[in-house]
Design a protein around this motif. Sequence first.
Motif, PDB file in Angstrom:
ATOM      1  N   VAL A 434      40.210  31.216  39.798  1.00 34.83           N
ATOM      2  CA  VAL A 434      41.442  32.016  39.824  1.00 34.83           C
ATOM      3  C   VAL A 434      41.265  33.237  40.721  1.00 34.83           C
ATOM      4  O   VAL A 434      42.158  33.596  41.505  1.00 34.83           O
ATOM      5  CB  VAL A 434      41.829  32.431  38.390  1.00 34.83           C
ATOM      6  N   TRP A 435      40.109  33.888  40.638  1.00 32.86           N
ATOM      7  CA  TRP A 435      39.826  35.073  41.457  1.00 32.86           C
ATOM      8  C   TRP A 435      39.840  34.721  42.944  1.00 32.86           C
ATOM      9  O   TRP A 435      40.412  35.441  43.762  1.00 32.86           O
ATOM     10  CB  TRP A 435      38.485  35.641  41.029  1.00 32.86           C
ATOM     11  N   ARG A 436      39.212  33.599  43.296  1.00 29.97           N
ATOM     12  CA  ARG A 436      39.143  33.201  44.704  1.00 29.97           C
ATOM     13  C   ARG A 436      40.507  32.789  45.247  1.00 29.97           C
ATOM     14  O   ARG A 436      40.767  32.937  46.442  1.00 29.97           O
ATOM     15  CB  ARG A 436      38.144  32.060  44.879  1.00 29.97           C
ATOM     16  N   ALA A 437      41.374  32.273  44.388  1.00 27.33           N
ATOM     17  CA  ALA A 437      42.684  31.812  44.848  1.00 27.33           C
ATOM     18  C   ALA A 437      43.679  32.947  45.029  1.00 27.33           C
ATOM     19  O   ALA A 437      44.753  32.748  45.607  1.00 27.33           O
ATOM     20  CB  ALA A 437      43.244  30.799  43.847  1.00 27.33           C
ATOM     21  N   THR A 438      43.342  34.141  44.550  1.00 26.96           N
ATOM     22  CA  THR A 438      44.280  35.262  44.539  1.00 26.96           C
ATOM     23  C   THR A 438      43.996  36.206  45.701  1.00 26.96           C
ATOM     24  O   THR A 438      42.857  36.599  45.941  1.00 26.96           O
ATOM     25  CB  THR A 438      44.181  36.010  43.201  1.00 26.96           C
ATOM     26  N   TRP A 439      45.087  36.598  46.401  1.00 27.27           N
ATOM     27  CA  TRP A 439      44.982  37.437  47.593  1.00 27.27           C
ATOM     28  C   TRP A 439      45.904  38.644  47.484  1.00 27.27           C
ATOM     29  O   TRP A 439      46.708  38.726  46.539  1.00 27.27           O
ATOM     30  CB  TRP A 439      45.286  36.605  48.837  1.00 27.27           C
ATOM     31  N   PRO A 440      45.827  39.580  48.429  1.00 26.85           N
ATOM     32  CA  PRO A 440      46.594  40.824  48.276  1.00 26.85           C
ATOM     33  C   PRO A 440      48.102  40.642  48.135  1.00 26.85           C
ATOM     34  O   PRO A 440      48.760  41.500  47.540  1.00 26.85           O
ATOM     35  CB  PRO A 440      46.239  41.594  49.559  1.00 26.85           C
ATOM     36  N   HIS A 441      48.665  39.560  48.654  1.00 24.64           N
ATOM     37  CA  HIS A 441      50.111  39.374  48.487  1.00 24.64           C
ATOM     38  C   HIS A 441      50.443  38.732  47.138  1.00 24.64           C
ATOM     39  O   HIS A 441      51.617  38.613  46.782  1.00 24.64           O
ATOM     40  CB  HIS A 441      50.681  38.517  49.620  1.00 24.64           C
ATOM     41  N   ASP A 442      49.418  38.315  46.381  1.00 22.87           N
ATOM     42  CA  ASP A 442      49.598  37.770  45.044  1.00 22.87           C
ATOM     43  C   ASP A 442      49.469  38.872  43.996  1.00 22.87           C
ATOM     44  O   ASP A 442      49.159  40.020  44.312  1.00 22.87           O
ATOM     45  CB  ASP A 442      48.557  36.683  44.757  1.00 22.87           C
ATOM     46  N   ARG A 443      49.680  38.504  42.746  1.00 24.10           N
ATOM     47  CA  ARG A 443      49.433  39.382  41.605  1.00 24.10           C
ATOM     48  C   ARG A 443      48.637  38.596  40.564  1.00 24.10           C
ATOM     49  O   ARG A 443      48.910  37.414  40.338  1.00 24.10           O
ATOM     50  CB  ARG A 443      50.744  39.882  40.977  1.00 24.10           C
ATOM     51  N   LEU A 444      47.689  39.270  39.930  1.00 21.37           N
ATOM     52  CA  LEU A 444      46.870  38.645  38.900  1.00 21.37           C
ATOM     53  C   LEU A 444      46.998  39.458  37.621  1.00 21.37           C
ATOM     54  O   LEU A 444      46.764  40.668  37.621  1.00 21.37           O
ATOM     55  CB  LEU A 444      45.407  38.565  39.340  1.00 21.37           C
ATOM     56  N   VAL A 445      47.391  38.781  36.544  1.00 25.15           N
ATOM     57  CA  VAL A 445      47.554  39.415  35.238  1.00 25.15           C
ATOM     58  C   VAL A 445      46.526  38.811  34.285  1.00 25.15           C
ATOM     59  O   VAL A 445      46.428  37.589  34.166  1.00 25.15           O
ATOM     60  CB  VAL A 445      48.977  39.198  34.688  1.00 25.15           C
ATOM     61  N   PHE A 446      45.761  39.655  33.628  1.00 27.15           N
ATOM     62  CA  PHE A 446      44.780  39.200  32.646  1.00 27.15           C
ATOM     63  C   PHE A 446      45.313  39.420  31.238  1.00 27.15           C
ATOM     64  O   PHE A 446      45.814  40.504  30.917  1.00 27.15           O
ATOM     65  CB  PHE A 446      43.460  39.968  32.786  1.00 27.15           C
ATOM     66  N   GLY A 447      45.174  38.407  30.392  1.00 30.63           N
ATOM     67  CA  GLY A 447      45.446  38.587  28.982  1.00 30.63           C
ATOM     68  C   GLY A 447      44.244  39.198  28.288  1.00 30.63           C
ATOM     69  O   GLY A 447      43.119  39.171  28.804  1.00 30.63           O
ATOM     70  N   SER A 448      44.475  39.729  27.090  1.00 30.51           N
ATOM     71  CA  SER A 448      43.375  40.320  26.320  1.00 30.51           C
ATOM     72  C   SER A 448      42.661  39.219  25.541  1.00 30.51           C
ATOM     73  O   SER A 448      42.677  39.184  24.314  1.00 30.51           O
ATOM     74  CB  SER A 448      43.911  41.407  25.390  1.00 30.51           C
ATOM     75  N   SER A 449      42.048  38.316  26.290  1.00 29.01           N
ATOM     76  CA  SER A 449      41.358  37.167  25.729  1.00 29.01           C
ATOM     77  C   SER A 449      39.881  37.238  26.107  1.00 29.01           C
ATOM     78  O   SER A 449      39.448  38.141  26.840  1.00 29.01           O
ATOM     79  CB  SER A 449      41.969  35.864  26.266  1.00 29.01           C
ATOM     80  N   ARG A 450      39.125  36.271  25.649  1.00 27.61           N
ATOM     81  CA  ARG A 450      37.709  36.199  25.991  1.00 27.61           C
ATOM     82  C   ARG A 450      37.512  36.112  27.501  1.00 27.61           C
ATOM     83  O   ARG A 450      36.529  36.629  28.051  1.00 27.61           O
ATOM     84  CB  ARG A 450      37.099  34.985  25.299  1.00 27.61           C
ATOM     85  N   LEU A 451      38.461  35.471  28.194  1.00 25.84           N
ATOM     86  CA  LEU A 451      38.299  35.216  29.623  1.00 25.84           C
ATOM     87  C   LEU A 451      38.239  36.496  30.454  1.00 25.84           C
ATOM     88  O   LEU A 451      37.553  36.544  31.478  1.00 25.84           O
ATOM     89  CB  LEU A 451      39.425  34.313  30.125  1.00 25.84           C
TER      90      LEU A 451
END
Length: 604
Positions: A434-451
């Motif tokens: 997921v980290w590698r697929a995400t770029w500055p024009h994208d947005r990444l939201v993390f849940g409060s999970s183990r991940l």
Amino acid sequence: MSEAASGLPSAATDAAAALLTRLVELGVQHLVLSPGSRSQALALVAAEFERRGALRLHVRIDERVAGFTALGIGRETRMPAAVVCTSGTAVANLLPAALEAHHAGVPLLLLTADRPPELRGVGANQTTRQPGLFAPSVRYEADLPVPEGCDADGDEEQSLMLRRVAEEAVAAALGQGLRSPGPVHLNLPFREPLAGDLPAWFGVPTVELAATAEDDPDGPPPAETPAEDEASGALYQGGGGIGESDVPDDPEDDPFVLVSGPRTVVVAGADAGPDAEVLAHAGGWPLIAEIVSGSRFGRHLVHGYRALLRDPELGGRIERVVVLGHPTLSREVASLLSDPDLDVIALRGPGEPLNLNGTTTAVDTVAVATGDTDRVWLGAWLQASREASVDLAPPAPDAEGLTSAVPEERLGAIAAELAAVRKPLDRAGLVDAVWRATWPHDRLVFGSSRLVRVADDLLGGKKVPVHANRGLAGIDGTVATAMGVAIASQAGERPGVTRVLLGDLTLLHDVGSLLLPPGEHEPRLQVIVGNDGGGTIFDGLEVSTVADAAAMDRVLYTPQSVRLEHLALAYGWEYQRVTTRSALDQALTSPVGGRQLIEVPLVR
């Protein structure tokens, strides 16, 4: 307005028109609405604004979903979205989003319809004490008078009062004159008739504010690099962030000066932003940046920081810590900040001042004094960081073996390649993909999970926009927040995909957010669910060593066996189930045309 309302004057409609008109003039572009009878005037005026192209309206039947959707919009744009709901329990459902907005410093406008004062406390239907419900958390609140009469020209006392209240509400939500942005509550009592014709003066408002982040096709401007003061060589930071180069005129506003000498690290918690990287670079200090900080990049970034903080030659020799944002993801950082023997300097954030050791110095601004960098200290951290960094990418194929003329070598290479392709995904591979697929024009939201903790522990540096509700670190509203982020970040046909990485229980807690009304724009949103059948985050906590296994599963792990593909189908989402890294990489990087639910089965 509707035919039922045609020809009927309504003080409620006049008041709703005056209030919402001024909010739109002040730059409020989004309104999230949950349907209800008492709030119908606000709803119908908002619908008319949408029809005229003056407002983006989002309808959500669940008020909790509505609140977090607005929170996501505010996170992305830094302008408040308005939430409208009816009276009673509808209002209480906004409390989780209001608390998160308070602790995370996100602008938010809560517009709650209410019964008139004479119906409060007498047993009237759907009526409770709404004024003050959010009092500990809001930047501004008002229980407005019941509208009386209609305003023919929009300039009578009632309309002017509502316009002033709108101005005060937006200013408070943006944090003007306050420590930070945050939620605002306007309680709006209405008497019948609850809706009628629009006032004659109603029209398309003229927006007065300068362009917001959402209007800019390139997104919000980057943080400015602080300018150097010629007299002192200091780098000034304003309001908990870097970018104000003017020397303050008031001595009481002078920044806290960080002199060289003590062995220092910079800790960047949630929402610290790029300021933390600028500060670490200016001071020549190691940067410990959580994955949700927006600061995990730059030459001073420390990889594998948890193990290094436990190292007596590195973490054990720290003398001073400068904290930006809200650190929440590791016990090592919490232990560091709890040490009473350390000099901890924390830039004030929107919530309670950080003071885990009882002696932390809270400051509004900091400056780095001119002086020599402790290159030995920095070098030791960076050397250890290089040794601690890991490459989680799948191994490259053995090209030489695959083309070898020796059958045994070729067959061995083919077998190794097939084994790599078929290898089941684990958590490390999931967060890396997921980290590698995400770029500055994208947005990444993390849940409060183990991940999110796995990602924080393993992932390297990358300058991408990251969001997470770490103000209170709850699992509620994660999908709704991501939906709001996606709606706002993709406005104006801007490119990019919003991805949200979360666990199965976090998804199920917010399952109502999967519902999108017909006719509303469908954002590009990928919800990636690491499904390990329950709350495995508890398996790594102390309780797992003392609890009975059956009781542990029953009350903490809380196993679930929901068929997520059926859930996706019911809510109209595209669904994929992937079990290998190659399949996940393909799913993440293929063109996204709408809402996708990607399930990744994981072992407990």
